[in-house]
Design a protein around this motif. Structure first.
Motif, PDB file in Angstrom:
ATOM      1  N   ALA A 107       0.825  -1.213   0.000  1.00 15.42           N
ATOM      2  CA  ALA A 107       0.000   0.000   0.000  1.00 15.42           C
ATOM      3  C   ALA A 107       0.858   1.261   0.000  1.00 15.42           C
ATOM      4  CB  ALA A 107      -0.933   0.006   1.203  1.00 15.42           C
ATOM      5  N   GLY A 108       2.121   1.130   0.436  1.00 21.15           N
ATOM      6  CA  GLY A 108       3.028   2.270   0.462  1.00 21.15           C
ATOM      7  C   GLY A 108       3.835   2.460  -0.805  1.00 21.15           C
ATOM      8  N   ALA A 119       6.055  15.589   4.811  1.00 19.95           N
ATOM      9  CA  ALA A 119       6.530  14.379   5.488  1.00 19.95           C
ATOM     10  C   ALA A 119       5.387  13.426   5.820  1.00 19.95           C
ATOM     11  CB  ALA A 119       7.277  14.753   6.762  1.00 19.95           C
ATOM     12  N   VAL A 120       5.635  12.134   5.608  1.00 25.71           N
ATOM     13  CA  VAL A 120       4.709  11.076   5.987  1.00 25.71           C
ATOM     14  C   VAL A 120       5.473  10.056   6.823  1.00 25.71           C
ATOM     15  CG1 VAL A 120       3.302  11.372   3.917  1.00 25.71           C
ATOM     16  CG2 VAL A 120       5.154   9.710   3.904  1.00 25.71           C
ATOM     17  N   ARG A 121       4.768   9.171   7.493  1.00 31.17           N
ATOM     18  CA  ARG A 121       5.402   8.126   8.290  1.00 31.17           C
ATOM     19  C   ARG A 121       5.306   6.800   7.555  1.00 31.17           C
ATOM     20  NH1 ARG A 121       3.207   9.235  14.502  1.00 31.17           N
ATOM     21  NH2 ARG A 121       3.853  11.431  14.631  1.00 31.17           N
ATOM     22  N   ASP A 248      -3.680   1.533  10.966  1.00 32.88           N
ATOM     23  CA  ASP A 248      -2.788   1.701   9.821  1.00 32.88           C
ATOM     24  C   ASP A 248      -3.540   1.255   8.571  1.00 32.88           C
ATOM     25  OD1 ASP A 248      -0.568   2.252   8.325  1.00 32.88           O
ATOM     26  OD2 ASP A 248       0.749   0.825   9.323  1.00 32.88           O
ATOM     27  N   TYR A 249      -2.942   1.548   7.396  1.00 35.51           N
ATOM     28  CA  TYR A 249      -3.525   1.146   6.108  1.00 35.51           C
ATOM     29  C   TYR A 249      -4.983   1.582   5.982  1.00 35.51           C
ATOM     30  CZ  TYR A 249       0.769  -1.526   5.722  1.00 35.51           C
ATOM     31  OH  TYR A 249       2.090  -1.880   5.671  1.00 35.51           O
ATOM     32  N   LYS A 250      -5.180   2.875   6.274  1.00 34.92           N
ATOM     33  CA  LYS A 250      -6.461   3.519   6.032  1.00 34.92           C
ATOM     34  C   LYS A 250      -6.187   4.813   5.269  1.00 34.92           C
ATOM     35  CE  LYS A 250      -8.943   1.581   9.988  1.00 34.92           C
ATOM     36  NZ  LYS A 250      -9.842   1.842  11.140  1.00 34.92           N
ATOM     37  N   VAL A 377      -0.078   6.328   1.831  1.00 36.95           N
ATOM     38  CA  VAL A 377      -0.537   5.098   1.181  1.00 36.95           C
ATOM     39  C   VAL A 377      -1.335   5.424  -0.084  1.00 36.95           C
ATOM     40  CG1 VAL A 377      -0.550   3.735   3.296  1.00 36.95           C
ATOM     41  CG2 VAL A 377      -2.608   4.993   2.651  1.00 36.95           C
ATOM     42  N   LEU A 378      -1.349   4.463  -0.974  1.00 34.82           N
ATOM     43  CA  LEU A 378      -2.162   4.493  -2.198  1.00 34.82           C
ATOM     44  C   LEU A 378      -1.881   5.722  -3.071  1.00 34.82           C
ATOM     45  CD1 LEU A 378      -5.637   3.169  -0.962  1.00 34.82           C
ATOM     46  CD2 LEU A 378      -3.587   1.887  -1.607  1.00 34.82           C
TER      47      LEU A 378
END
Length: 394
Positions: A107-108, A119-121, A248-250, A377-378
C-alpha cells in the motif's frame, strides 16, 4: 537468546534478533535494514512479466521466521467454526494444488513522492514495491470447507464474517505480538476470488523472505492482507482488531494529520486502486534531443479489474499517445499486472507522463497533492519522469 524458546505450535521459530537473516540479491534498494525492507531497481520490473523471486520486493516487520522441520509444521484453523481443524503441510498439499498468477503491491508503493510534498510516516518506498508472481497452493475456500464453511458463504452458522490470518512474525507495532490481518469471509470462501494458502512461488517452495512454508495470497488486495508465515487462521464475527487493520492502512484526506486523526472514522483498505509506473527511462538517464526512446512500465488495478488503456505523453502533457499493452497480460487471468511500452521521439529537457484506465473506467488523479495522506498510502497519481539532455563537456 535461544531461538528454540521462540518456537510456536505451528513449528515455526520466531527469532528475536537479526543474526539469521536469509541472503538477498545485492541489486535490491534497501529502504530499511532492520526489519529488512527492499525493492528492486524500477527498471528491472519491465524486463519480465513474471518477476524473478530475487527481485520481488521484500516487506517485513521483524526478523524472518525459520522453519526447521517441514514435518513439524501445523496450521490451526479455529474460531466461529463448526469444525476447528489443524493441518500439516502434507495434508494441505493433498487437497490439490491450484496456480494463480497475481501481482502483490504494498500500500506504500510510491510513498516517496508523497513525502517530497510533505513528510509522511512509513518505509520510504519508490515505485517498485510491487511484483507479479506465479503462486502455487491450495484454495482457501477448499480448506475452509473442511472446517464446515460452505463455498460462497457470507457468514458461518456461529456468526463468523471475517477471516483473520495470524503470522508468527513479531512486530513492535503489536507490542511484540504477531502480525495479523483479515479479509471478509465472502472473499475467502468465493472460489472466483482465488485466495490461496500458497506454499510455492514461481514454481519453487516459498523462500523465507516470502513466507516459508505457508502464506496467504489475496489477489487484487493490498499486500498487507497477504500474511506470511501463517501460524493460524481465525474466523471472527468482526474485523481483525490488530494494529495494521485498525491503526494503519487507512486512507485519510490531505487535511488530516497526526494531531486530529481518528482511525475509527475510516474503513481498512482492501482492494488497491488503479496504478501505474514508468520503469524506463528514469530521471537518471540523460537522453539527446531527437532520440527515439522506448518508454516502458507496468499498470495494474485492484479487485481483478484489468487495464483498459495506458496513455503516455513525452512533452509534459501537451500531446498524448496510447501505449501498447504487451500480450502477456491477456493470457494469465485477471490478477496479473499489465506491462506496456511506447516508442516516441523525445526532446529533453522534458517530462514524460503516464496514466492508465481500468475496465471499470477508474482513472488516476492528476496530482499527488489531492491524495496526500499522513501515512503515504495508495499514491496512484499520474507518474512523471523528468528527462534531461546530456551535460555539455567543458
Amino acid at each position: 537468546m535461544a531461538e528454540s524458546k521462540e518456537k510456536h505450535e505451528s513449528g515455526l521459530l520466531a527469532p528475536t534478533s537479526y543474526d539469521k537473516e536469509p541472503p538477498r540479491d545485492p541489486s535490491l534498494i534497501i529502504n530499511s535494514k532492520t526489519p529488512f525492507n527492499a525493492e528492486p531497481p524500477v527498471g528491472a520490473l519491465a524486463q519480465s512479466f513474471i518477476t524473478p523471486t530475487p527481485h520481488f520486493y521484500k516487506r517485513n516487520h521483524g526478523p524472518i521466521p525459520i522453519l526447521e522441520n517441514e514435518e513439524e509444521y501445523r496450521l490451526t484453523i479455529d474460531g466461529l467454526l463448526p469444525h476447528p481443524i489443524k493441518l500439516t503441510l502434507a495434508q494441505l498439499k493433498s487437497l490439490g494444488k491450484e496456480v494463480v498468477v497475481a501481482s502483490l503491491m504494498c500500500a506504500g508503493n510510491r510513498r516517496t513522492e508523497m513525502s517530497r510534498l510533505k513528510a509522511v510516516r512509513g518505509v520510504g518506498w519508490g515505485p517498485a514495491a510491487v511484483g507479479n508472481a506465479v503462486w502455487g497452493g491450495v484454495p482457501l475456500s477448499r480448506v475452509l470447507q473442511l472446517a464446515g464453511v460452505s463455498q460462497g458463504a457470507w457468514e458461518t452458522h456461529s456468526g463468523g464474517r471475517h477471516v483473520e490470518f495470524v503470522s508468527v512474525d513479531r512486530c513492535k507495532e503489536e507490542k511484540g505480538g504477531p502480525y495479523r490481518a483479515s479479509i471478509p469471509l465472502h472473499m475467502a470462501t468465493c472460489p472466483d476470488q482465488e485466495v490461496l494458502l500458497a506454499y510455492e512461488m514461481n514454481g519453487e517452495p516459498l523462500p523465507r523472505d516470502h513466507g516459508c512454508p505457508l502464506r496467504a495470497v489475496v489477489p487484487g488486495v493490498i499486500g498487507a492482507r497477504s500474511v506470511k508465515w501463517l501460524d493460524r487462521i481465525n474466523i471472527l464475527a468482526d474485523e481483525c482488531q490488530g494494529f495494521f487493520q485498525q491503526l494503519d492502512y487507512k486512507m485519510f484526506p490531505p487535511w488530516v494529520d497526526w494531531d486530529n486523526v481518528n482511525w475509527s472514522s475510516r474503513s481498512s483498505i482492501q482492494d488497491f486502486p488503479v496504478q501505474l509506473a514508468v520503469c524506463s527511462p528514469t530521471s537518471k538517464d540523460s537522453i539527446a534531443p531527437g532520440s527515439k526512446v522506448t518508454v516502458k512500465g507496468y499498470a495494474l488495478s485492484g479487485g481483478g479489474r484489468k487495464i483498459e488503456r495506458v496513455d503516455v505523453s513525452v512533452d509534459g502533457g501537451a500531446t498524448w499517445a496510447e501505449a501498447q499493452r504487451l500480450p502477456q497480460e491477456g493470457t494469465h487471468g485477471r490478477w496479473a499486472w499489465t506491462l506496456w511500452s511506447l516508442s516516441a521521439i523525445v526532446n529533453p529537457p522534458c517530462q514524460i507522463i503516464a496514466k492508465c484506465v481500468d475496465v471499470a473506467s477508474n482513472t488516476q488523479p492528476e496530482r499527488v497533492e489531492t491524495i496526500w495522506n499522513l501515512r503515504g498510502v495508495l499514491n496512484n497519481s499520474w507518474f512523471r519522469v523528468d528527462i534531461e539532455p546530456p551535460k555539455a563537456r567543458l
